[in-house]
Motif scaffolding. Structure first.
Motif, PDB file in Angstrom:
ATOM      1  N   GLN A 109     -38.823  24.375  23.717  1.00  0.00           N
ATOM      2  CA  GLN A 109     -38.504  25.590  24.466  1.00  0.00           C
ATOM      3  C   GLN A 109     -38.007  25.136  25.823  1.00  0.00           C
ATOM      4  O   GLN A 109     -38.684  24.370  26.507  1.00  0.00           O
ATOM      5  CB  GLN A 109     -39.741  26.456  24.640  1.00  0.00           C
ATOM      6  CG  GLN A 109     -39.496  27.641  25.546  1.00  0.00           C
ATOM      7  CD  GLN A 109     -40.756  28.424  25.826  1.00  0.00           C
ATOM      8  OE1 GLN A 109     -41.624  28.538  24.989  1.00  0.00           O
ATOM      9  NE2 GLN A 109     -40.859  28.952  27.018  1.00  0.00           N
ATOM     10  N   THR A 110     -36.839  25.582  26.201  1.00  0.00           N
ATOM     11  CA  THR A 110     -36.300  25.220  27.500  1.00  0.00           C
ATOM     12  C   THR A 110     -35.562  26.410  28.090  1.00  0.00           C
ATOM     13  O   THR A 110     -35.021  27.236  27.356  1.00  0.00           O
ATOM     14  CB  THR A 110     -35.394  23.968  27.391  1.00  0.00           C
ATOM     15  OG1 THR A 110     -35.086  23.483  28.681  1.00  0.00           O
ATOM     16  CG2 THR A 110     -34.131  24.257  26.627  1.00  0.00           C
ATOM     17  N   VAL A 111     -35.588  26.505  29.402  1.00  0.00           N
ATOM     18  CA  VAL A 111     -34.890  27.580  30.102  1.00  0.00           C
ATOM     19  C   VAL A 111     -33.604  27.006  30.678  1.00  0.00           C
ATOM     20  O   VAL A 111     -33.620  25.957  31.327  1.00  0.00           O
ATOM     21  CB  VAL A 111     -35.758  28.167  31.235  1.00  0.00           C
ATOM     22  CG1 VAL A 111     -34.982  29.215  32.023  1.00  0.00           C
ATOM     23  CG2 VAL A 111     -37.036  28.780  30.653  1.00  0.00           C
ATOM     24  N   VAL A 112     -32.501  27.678  30.407  1.00  0.00           N
ATOM     25  CA  VAL A 112     -31.192  27.227  30.893  1.00  0.00           C
ATOM     26  C   VAL A 112     -30.563  28.306  31.767  1.00  0.00           C
ATOM     27  O   VAL A 112     -30.866  29.486  31.638  1.00  0.00           O
ATOM     28  CB  VAL A 112     -30.232  26.892  29.725  1.00  0.00           C
ATOM     29  CG1 VAL A 112     -30.769  25.741  28.893  1.00  0.00           C
ATOM     30  CG2 VAL A 112     -29.961  28.104  28.861  1.00  0.00           C
ATOM     31  N   GLU A 113     -29.680  27.848  32.654  1.00  0.00           N
ATOM     32  CA  GLU A 113     -28.884  28.788  33.439  1.00  0.00           C
ATOM     33  C   GLU A 113     -27.602  29.070  32.668  1.00  0.00           C
ATOM     34  O   GLU A 113     -26.913  28.140  32.231  1.00  0.00           O
ATOM     35  CB  GLU A 113     -28.556  28.205  34.807  1.00  0.00           C
ATOM     36  CG  GLU A 113     -27.796  29.177  35.681  1.00  0.00           C
ATOM     37  CD  GLU A 113     -27.561  28.666  37.085  1.00  0.00           C
ATOM     38  OE1 GLU A 113     -26.883  29.392  37.849  1.00  0.00           O
ATOM     39  OE2 GLU A 113     -28.037  27.567  37.428  1.00  0.00           O
ATOM     40  N   VAL A 138     -33.824  31.546  27.408  1.00  0.00           N
ATOM     41  CA  VAL A 138     -34.789  30.640  26.794  1.00  0.00           C
ATOM     42  C   VAL A 138     -34.178  30.172  25.479  1.00  0.00           C
ATOM     43  O   VAL A 138     -33.724  30.992  24.674  1.00  0.00           O
ATOM     44  CB  VAL A 138     -36.130  31.360  26.520  1.00  0.00           C
ATOM     45  CG1 VAL A 138     -37.100  30.434  25.812  1.00  0.00           C
ATOM     46  CG2 VAL A 138     -36.720  31.894  27.813  1.00  0.00           C
ATOM     47  N   VAL A 139     -34.150  28.860  25.285  1.00  0.00           N
ATOM     48  CA  VAL A 139     -33.599  28.279  24.063  1.00  0.00           C
ATOM     49  C   VAL A 139     -34.735  27.650  23.272  1.00  0.00           C
ATOM     50  O   VAL A 139     -35.523  26.866  23.812  1.00  0.00           O
ATOM     51  CB  VAL A 139     -32.535  27.205  24.397  1.00  0.00           C
ATOM     52  CG1 VAL A 139     -31.987  26.572  23.128  1.00  0.00           C
ATOM     53  CG2 VAL A 139     -31.420  27.808  25.235  1.00  0.00           C
ATOM     54  N   LEU A 140     -34.823  28.003  22.001  1.00  0.00           N
ATOM     55  CA  LEU A 140     -35.780  27.386  21.085  1.00  0.00           C
ATOM     56  C   LEU A 140     -34.996  26.503  20.132  1.00  0.00           C
ATOM     57  O   LEU A 140     -33.997  26.940  19.555  1.00  0.00           O
ATOM     58  CB  LEU A 140     -36.560  28.446  20.311  1.00  0.00           C
ATOM     59  CG  LEU A 140     -37.378  29.412  21.179  1.00  0.00           C
ATOM     60  CD1 LEU A 140     -37.965  30.513  20.317  1.00  0.00           C
ATOM     61  CD2 LEU A 140     -38.468  28.674  21.916  1.00  0.00           C
ATOM     62  N   ALA A 141     -35.453  25.268  19.981  1.00  0.00           N
ATOM     63  CA  ALA A 141     -34.718  24.312  19.157  1.00  0.00           C
ATOM     64  C   ALA A 141     -35.684  23.475  18.332  1.00  0.00           C
ATOM     65  O   ALA A 141     -36.870  23.342  18.666  1.00  0.00           O
ATOM     66  CB  ALA A 141     -33.867  23.403  20.045  1.00  0.00           C
ATOM     67  N   HIS A 142     -35.171  22.915  17.265  1.00  0.00           N
ATOM     68  CA  HIS A 142     -35.948  22.009  16.417  1.00  0.00           C
ATOM     69  C   HIS A 142     -35.625  20.580  16.828  1.00  0.00           C
ATOM     70  O   HIS A 142     -34.463  20.163  16.799  1.00  0.00           O
ATOM     71  CB  HIS A 142     -35.592  22.221  14.940  1.00  0.00           C
ATOM     72  CG  HIS A 142     -36.230  21.226  14.044  1.00  0.00           C
ATOM     73  ND1 HIS A 142     -37.587  21.194  13.821  1.00  0.00           N
ATOM     74  CD2 HIS A 142     -35.704  20.197  13.344  1.00  0.00           C
ATOM     75  CE1 HIS A 142     -37.861  20.200  13.000  1.00  0.00           C
ATOM     76  NE2 HIS A 142     -36.742  19.574  12.703  1.00  0.00           N
ATOM     77  N   LEU A 143     -36.640  19.832  17.223  1.00  0.00           N
ATOM     78  CA  LEU A 143     -36.449  18.439  17.636  1.00  0.00           C
ATOM     79  C   LEU A 143     -36.371  17.568  16.385  1.00  0.00           C
ATOM     80  O   LEU A 143     -37.342  16.952  15.959  1.00  0.00           O
ATOM     81  CB  LEU A 143     -37.587  18.011  18.565  1.00  0.00           C
ATOM     82  CG  LEU A 143     -37.703  18.855  19.832  1.00  0.00           C
ATOM     83  CD1 LEU A 143     -38.934  18.463  20.632  1.00  0.00           C
ATOM     84  CD2 LEU A 143     -36.442  18.754  20.667  1.00  0.00           C
ATOM     85  N   ASP A 144     -35.194  17.533  15.805  1.00  0.00           N
ATOM     86  CA  ASP A 144     -34.998  16.916  14.494  1.00  0.00           C
ATOM     87  C   ASP A 144     -35.148  15.400  14.480  1.00  0.00           C
ATOM     88  O   ASP A 144     -35.263  14.804  13.416  1.00  0.00           O
ATOM     89  CB  ASP A 144     -33.642  17.320  13.913  1.00  0.00           C
ATOM     90  CG  ASP A 144     -32.479  16.911  14.779  1.00  0.00           C
ATOM     91  OD1 ASP A 144     -32.604  16.941  16.021  1.00  0.00           O
ATOM     92  OD2 ASP A 144     -31.416  16.580  14.229  1.00  0.00           O
ATOM     93  N   GLU A 145     -35.180  14.761  15.636  1.00  0.00           N
ATOM     94  CA  GLU A 145     -35.337  13.308  15.660  1.00  0.00           C
ATOM     95  C   GLU A 145     -36.775  12.862  15.899  1.00  0.00           C
ATOM     96  O   GLU A 145     -37.064  11.668  15.897  1.00  0.00           O
ATOM     97  CB  GLU A 145     -34.395  12.702  16.700  1.00  0.00           C
ATOM     98  CG  GLU A 145     -32.939  12.915  16.310  1.00  0.00           C
ATOM     99  CD  GLU A 145     -31.981  12.089  17.138  1.00  0.00           C
ATOM    100  OE1 GLU A 145     -32.418  11.096  17.753  1.00  0.00           O
ATOM    101  OE2 GLU A 145     -30.800  12.448  17.159  1.00  0.00           O
ATOM    102  N   VAL A 146     -37.691  13.801  16.100  1.00  0.00           N
ATOM    103  CA  VAL A 146     -39.103  13.461  16.273  1.00  0.00           C
ATOM    104  C   VAL A 146     -39.689  13.143  14.906  1.00  0.00           C
ATOM    105  O   VAL A 146     -39.631  13.953  13.992  1.00  0.00           O
ATOM    106  CB  VAL A 146     -39.875  14.609  16.956  1.00  0.00           C
ATOM    107  CG1 VAL A 146     -41.369  14.327  16.951  1.00  0.00           C
ATOM    108  CG2 VAL A 146     -39.366  14.805  18.371  1.00  0.00           C
TER     109      VAL A 146
END
Length: 142
Positions: free
Chosen positions: A94-98, A53-61
């Motif tokens: 929040q996104t799930v990656v392989e 699970v990756v948590l990121a800041h959507l800096d362009e929003v």
């Protein structure tokens, strides 16, 4: 109250704008999550998991909306907290990656739907017993 986070790394992906991101293609597209060198030891043991699970800041929003019309649901308008919309009061993704492999601080993944350069806040192993994906319900079932 003000809360401040320092990114642990950033995304390297082929997506330069939200229009470039295609949900159908993200599962086949290889991207990287590149951590700052000081966090490399934090990756120990992550390779034993198939997904993260990756948590990121959507800096362009730039705008927060309290309602949203999901693109895949005709004539539905719901509150932003009932959607995955990026236009949130706190634009955290929040996104799930392989997971495929990693070289030093660079994780090679598929399934990442984030723009190139997006700041990464955290990475956690995806654990089905904890994440309980079988519980996904709500207006999506209609």
């Amino acid at each position: 109250m003000e809360i401040t986070y320092t990114p642990i790394g950033h995304v390297r992906s082929p997506y330069d704008s939200p229009a470039d991101v295609s949900r159908e293609e993200t599962d086949e597209t290889t991207s990287e999550i590149v951590l700052e060198e000081e966090y490399e030891r934090g990756l120990d043991g992550l390779a034993e998991f198939s997904h993260a699970v990756v948590l990121a800041h959507l800096d362009e929003v730039e705008e927060a909306l309290l309602t949203s019309r999901p693109p895949h649901a005709d004539d539905v308008e719901v509150g932003v907290f009932a959607t995955r919309s990026p236009f949130r009061p706190n634009p955290i993704a929040q996104t799930v990656v392989e997971l495929h492999d990693h070289d030093g601080t660079a994780l090679r993944v598929t399934g990442l739907d984030l723009l190139d350069g997006t700041p990464v806040l955290d990475i956690k192993p995806y654990v089905p017993a904890v994440d309980r994906d079988e519980l996904a319900t709500g207006w999506l079932e209609e």
